[in-house]
Design a protein around this motif. Structure first.
Motif, PDB file in Angstrom:
ATOM      1  N   VAL A 219       0.846  -1.197   0.000  1.00  0.00           N
ATOM      2  CA  VAL A 219       0.000   0.000   0.000  1.00  0.00           C
ATOM      3  C   VAL A 219       0.883   1.249   0.000  1.00  0.00           C
ATOM      4  CG1 VAL A 219      -1.594   1.354   1.426  1.00  0.00           C
ATOM      5  CG2 VAL A 219      -2.000  -1.076   1.091  1.00  0.00           C
ATOM      6  N   THR A 222       2.591   1.660  -3.360  1.00  0.00           N
ATOM      7  CA  THR A 222       1.661   2.090  -4.407  1.00  0.00           C
ATOM      8  C   THR A 222       1.291   3.559  -4.229  1.00  0.00           C
ATOM      9  OG1 THR A 222       0.777  -0.161  -4.393  1.00  0.00           O
ATOM     10  CG2 THR A 222      -0.503   1.471  -5.580  1.00  0.00           C
ATOM     11  N   ALA A 223       1.211   4.009  -2.965  1.00  0.00           N
ATOM     12  CA  ALA A 223       0.835   5.402  -2.693  1.00  0.00           C
ATOM     13  C   ALA A 223       1.851   6.378  -3.287  1.00  0.00           C
ATOM     14  CB  ALA A 223       0.709   5.625  -1.192  1.00  0.00           C
ATOM     15  N   GLN A 225       3.007   6.343  -6.276  1.00  0.00           N
ATOM     16  CA  GLN A 225       2.734   6.616  -7.686  1.00  0.00           C
ATOM     17  C   GLN A 225       1.685   7.714  -7.875  1.00  0.00           C
ATOM     18  OE1 GLN A 225       4.857   5.085  -9.518  1.00  0.00           O
ATOM     19  NE2 GLN A 225       5.549   3.844  -7.789  1.00  0.00           N
ATOM     20  N   GLY A 226       0.556   7.540  -7.197  1.00  0.00           N
ATOM     21  CA  GLY A 226      -0.465   8.584  -7.219  1.00  0.00           C
ATOM     22  C   GLY A 226      -1.230   8.756  -8.517  1.00  0.00           C
ATOM     23  N   GLN A 227      -1.301   7.732  -9.357  1.00  0.00           N
ATOM     24  CA  GLN A 227      -2.117   7.858 -10.574  1.00  0.00           C
ATOM     25  C   GLN A 227      -2.624   6.493 -11.027  1.00  0.00           C
ATOM     26  OE1 GLN A 227       0.568   9.635 -13.307  1.00  0.00           O
ATOM     27  NE2 GLN A 227       1.870   7.847 -13.495  1.00  0.00           N
ATOM     28  N   ASP A 228      -3.725   6.515 -11.766  1.00  0.00           N
ATOM     29  CA  ASP A 228      -4.284   5.285 -12.319  1.00  0.00           C
ATOM     30  C   ASP A 228      -3.774   5.089 -13.740  1.00  0.00           C
ATOM     31  OD1 ASP A 228      -5.813   4.988 -10.022  1.00  0.00           O
ATOM     32  OD2 ASP A 228      -7.425   6.219 -10.818  1.00  0.00           O
ATOM     33  N   PRO A 389     -10.731   2.691  -8.939  1.00  0.00           N
ATOM     34  CA  PRO A 389      -9.604   3.597  -8.691  1.00  0.00           C
ATOM     35  C   PRO A 389      -8.627   3.047  -7.650  1.00  0.00           C
ATOM     36  CG  PRO A 389     -11.671   4.524  -7.875  1.00  0.00           C
ATOM     37  CD  PRO A 389     -12.021   3.276  -8.593  1.00  0.00           C
ATOM     38  N   VAL A 390      -7.354   3.360  -7.868  1.00  0.00           N
ATOM     39  CA  VAL A 390      -6.309   2.833  -6.989  1.00  0.00           C
ATOM     40  C   VAL A 390      -6.520   3.300  -5.547  1.00  0.00           C
ATOM     41  CG1 VAL A 390      -3.829   2.931  -6.504  1.00  0.00           C
ATOM     42  CG2 VAL A 390      -4.604   2.592  -8.829  1.00  0.00           C
ATOM     43  N   TRP A 391      -6.954   4.562  -5.373  1.00  0.00           N
ATOM     44  CA  TRP A 391      -7.106   5.076  -4.005  1.00  0.00           C
ATOM     45  C   TRP A 391      -8.136   4.271  -3.211  1.00  0.00           C
ATOM     46  CZ3 TRP A 391     -11.997   6.776  -2.822  1.00  0.00           C
ATOM     47  CH2 TRP A 391     -12.822   7.198  -3.870  1.00  0.00           C
ATOM     48  N   LEU A 392      -9.156   3.762  -3.919  1.00  0.00           N
ATOM     49  CA  LEU A 392     -10.177   2.974  -3.235  1.00  0.00           C
ATOM     50  C   LEU A 392      -9.597   1.605  -2.834  1.00  0.00           C
ATOM     51  CD1 LEU A 392     -13.126   2.984  -2.356  1.00  0.00           C
ATOM     52  CD2 LEU A 392     -13.742   2.068  -4.575  1.00  0.00           C
ATOM     53  N   LEU A 394      -6.464   0.982  -2.164  1.00  0.00           N
ATOM     54  CA  LEU A 394      -5.544   1.191  -1.032  1.00  0.00           C
ATOM     55  C   LEU A 394      -6.326   1.272   0.275  1.00  0.00           C
ATOM     56  CD1 LEU A 394      -2.917   3.769  -2.360  1.00  0.00           C
ATOM     57  CD2 LEU A 394      -2.922   1.297  -2.493  1.00  0.00           C
ATOM     58  N   SER A 395      -7.423   1.997   0.234  1.00  0.00           N
ATOM     59  CA  SER A 395      -8.238   2.149   1.441  1.00  0.00           C
ATOM     60  C   SER A 395      -8.787   0.791   1.900  1.00  0.00           C
ATOM     61  CB  SER A 395      -9.380   3.116   1.128  1.00  0.00           C
ATOM     62  OG  SER A 395     -10.302   3.123   2.156  1.00  0.00           O
ATOM     63  N   ILE A 396      -9.244  -0.008   0.935  1.00  0.00           N
ATOM     64  CA  ILE A 396      -9.811  -1.323   1.273  1.00  0.00           C
ATOM     65  C   ILE A 396      -8.725  -2.246   1.838  1.00  0.00           C
ATOM     66  CG2 ILE A 396     -10.842  -3.411   0.254  1.00  0.00           C
ATOM     67  CD1 ILE A 396     -12.390  -1.497  -1.647  1.00  0.00           C
TER      68      ILE A 396
END
Lengths: 502, 153
Positions: A219, A222-223, A225-228, A389-392, A394-396
């Motif tokens: 996580v 991946t954070a 990178q910050g883009q899909d 989306p990647v941010w979702l 990461l949160s999960i």
């Protein structure tokens, strides 16, 4: 139990409704996490393991193994559609898979990947079926010195093949051994490295270490990178996913190459499917009549690495199930899962737990068929997952990590350790310290110390017992050569110092 | 501040050497060899000693590498990751007080709005749905115990 008899017994277990359902759940989940970036099979199995404590060993291991090999099928999807490997083992697939997709052949590339995965995955399981019983029978003659030597040999291979720097891999392994020592001594009541914390007497929980090192650190990485990614459209309909006759003809040797190379490399601890896929790709290109097409969308450039990636699974399960020696991070977690369920992988597993052993092997035949059926017609559906989306994600993953760590013993201390191992895994990755040796050191630490101390008890403290027994001497000699040869080579042929690059 | 791979390796070697020294120093206080065989200090002294030796090799190797002005700063993009980790740590500290669902909502909001620059409205919907989904799956369906805190969520 004879091999054929055992396999038939395994099919009787794997084909029950419950086990077939868990096999499907495993390969389905595996396909999904193989597609989703930021979550690998090791992390997923680590996250799900606490939820499988109450399951019986056979369905439990059938599901977790399904995730393991299912993720390898799914990993090719992002390689082909996004030029972004879902798993490290799918990096080689990007080289020609993405080029095929750019030429409008995304469907055929996905189809070739699925067929190669099925062919080589099945060949790998057949080889596992045939090879596991004789290896286990041979290992029955092992005593403590041989086991200690075998673990040294396995870990030395992991160190050799597991990272860019052998010194860093060895250091990671030693940190893993230290972590395994935390808690009460295995032979006395002495508490070790507990820092006065009473709950550490039982030692660190493997799940906390594994979730932190694999899931949380992924996580954090991946954070950065910050883009899909940008998705290439997948053609709908099975007909558009089937490769042409010419493409299949071009791939026939790649299927064989991927199957053989993948299985052999898979048996070696530490090599892993990334190595297998690159070796297979290299061989395919070296012996191709049209090597100039490689890197520009050659179908066999997809078939060979994808095949090797999947045949590797059968190979990796040979040392795990017959010797109790995992070759990588994911198989180390599978080993822990089996131990948690009271199954001890090793030469006695075939006689002590035939249901689990043969049930797992038979389920892998079934799982490969399920994966082919899932991956050919349903690839367009699975590809839609890339729109999450990647941010979702990461949160999960963070949410599941907390649940996984807390649910082990409802202790906040475990969640704090999770945070600690998460940042440790991230820093290790940045410094290029491989994570697999640490996890393997942690998993095998207790068994290694037990084998060494039992050996020395047998010899009344004489270390000579380790080299006076032929098998043990040979394995320790090989382990020493593996570790020392690269160092000696550096001393013999000193390299000029070069500027450091990141 | 630029921190190259080389400097990071030196720091890692020092840290691991210190860990090795701690392991050896602690383990020599335990039995090394007893009448029934090796004691609890035997194995840790072996790997602790090896750790010191390898840390020295790493230190020497990193120290002898020639530095270049083009060295990449390996931590250049790590601010986002460390930021997320610090927020995660704060969330862990608050777990027993505000509970799992509130912490997950805050983490989701942070990741979506700060790290990925998504609109607040979209992030807020996710911050409500993600913890609600977890509560439904883990607490209601699977009966898993979660840290609930004073909020009861």
């Amino acid at each position: 139990m004879h091999t054929l008899e055992g396999l038939l017994h395994g099919f009787a277990i794997a084909l029950t409704f419950e086990n077939a359902m868990w096999c499907f759940v495993g390969v389905f989940l595996g396909t999904i996490i193989g597609i989703l970036p930021g979550l690998g099979p090791a992390a997923t199995i680590a996250l799900l393991l606490p939820l499988t404590y109450d399951m019986a060993p056979a369905p439990g291991i059938i599901m977790l193994a399904g995730i393991y090999y299912g993720a390898k099928y799914g990993g090719s999807t992002t390689s082909i559609l996004l030029n972004m490997p879902g798993e490290a083992s799918s990096v080689a697939t990007c080289l020609d898979g993405y080029q095929m997709a750019l030429k409008g052949q995304a469907g055929q590339a996905l189809g070739i990947a699925a067929i190669a995965s099925f062919v080589a995955g099945t060949v790998g399981v057949i080889a596992l079926t045939l090879l596991a019983p004789p290896v286990a029978e041979f290992a029955l003659s092992f005593s403590s010195p041989e086991y200690f030597a075998l673990m040294c040999l396995g870990l030395s291979l992991v160190v050799l093949l597991g990272g860019s720097s052998m010194v860093k891999a060895l250091l990671a392994l030693l940190v893993g051994l230290w972590l395994s020592s935390i808690g009460a001594d295995i032979f006395s009541v002495q508490s070790r490295f507990t820092f006065g914390v009473a709950t550490l007497i039982d030692g660190l929980d493997f799940m906390v270490v594994a979730i932190g090192i694999f899931a949380l650190s992924e996580v954090l990485a991946t954070a950065e990178q910050g883009q899909d990614g940008r998705l290439i459209p997948v053609p709908r309909g099975l007909r558009n996913l089937l490769p042409t006759r010419e493409q299949l003809k071009a791939c026939r040797f790649a299927f064989v190459n991927g199957s053989v190379v993948g299985f052999i490399v898979g048996v070696l601890p530490g090599a892993g499917s990334s190595v297998a896929s690159f070796i297979s790709y290299g061989i395919e290109k070296a012996f191709s009549r049209r090597p100039e097409l490689f890197g520009h969308g050659a179908p066999e450039g997809v078939a060979a690495p994808e095949g090797a990636n999947n045949a590797d699974t059968g190979g990796a399960l040979v040392p795990l199930l017959t010797l109790g020696i995992p070759g990588g991070g994911t198989t180390a977690i599978l080993l822990s899962a089996l131990i948690i369920w009271g199954v001890r992988p090793g030469p006695m597993m075939l006689t002590d737990s035939p249901d689990v052993f043969w049930g797992l092997v038979a389920s892998m035949y079934l799982g490969n068929v399920m994966l082919l059926l899932l991956n050919l017609p349903l690839v367009p559906l699975f590809a839609q997952l890339l729109r999450v989306p990647v941010w979702l994600i990461l949160s999960i993953v963070l949410g599941i990590s907390i649940v996984g760590a807390f649910s082990i013993s409802q202790s906040m201390l475990d969640v704090w350790f999770l945070a600690g191992f998460g940042i440790l895994g991230y820093v290790m990755a940045k410094l290029r310290f491989p994570a697999a040796p640490l996890i393997l050191g942690f998993v095998l630490g207790d068994a290694m110390e037990r084998a060494l101390r039992q050996s020395l008890m047998m010899s009344q403290g004489d270390l000579g017992i380790l080299v006076s027994r032929p098998m043990s001497a040979v394995m320790l000699g090989c382990a020493a050569l593996i570790v020392l040869l690269p160092l000696l080579r550096r001393l013999s042929f000193p390299q000029p110092s070069k500027p450091v690059s990141g | 501040m630029r921190v190259s791979a080389n400097t990071s390796d030196i720091l890692a070697a020092v840290a691991l050497g210190a860990l090795g020294a701690y392991i050896v120093r602690t383990a020599i206080g335990w039995d090394w060899m007893t009448s029934s065989g090796p004691g609890p200090g035997f194995f840790p002294v072996l790997y602790g000693g090896a750790m010191i030796g390898l840390a020295l090799v790493l230190l020497l190797r990193a120290s002898m590498q020639v530095r270049s002005s083009e060295d990449e700063d390996i931590w250049r993009r790590s601010g986002r990751s460390f930021g997320l980790w610090l927020v995660f740590i704060a969330g862990v500290a608050l777990l027993p007080i505000v509970g799992y669902s509130v912490v997950m909502a805050v983490l989701t909001l942070f990741i979506a709005t700060v790290l990925y620059r998504r609109s607040f409205g979209r992030a807020l919907i996710a911050a409500i749905l993600v913890p609600a989904g977890f509560h439904l799956i883990f607490v209601t369906l699977l009966g898993v115990e979660l840290p609930l805190g004073y909020t009861g969520f």
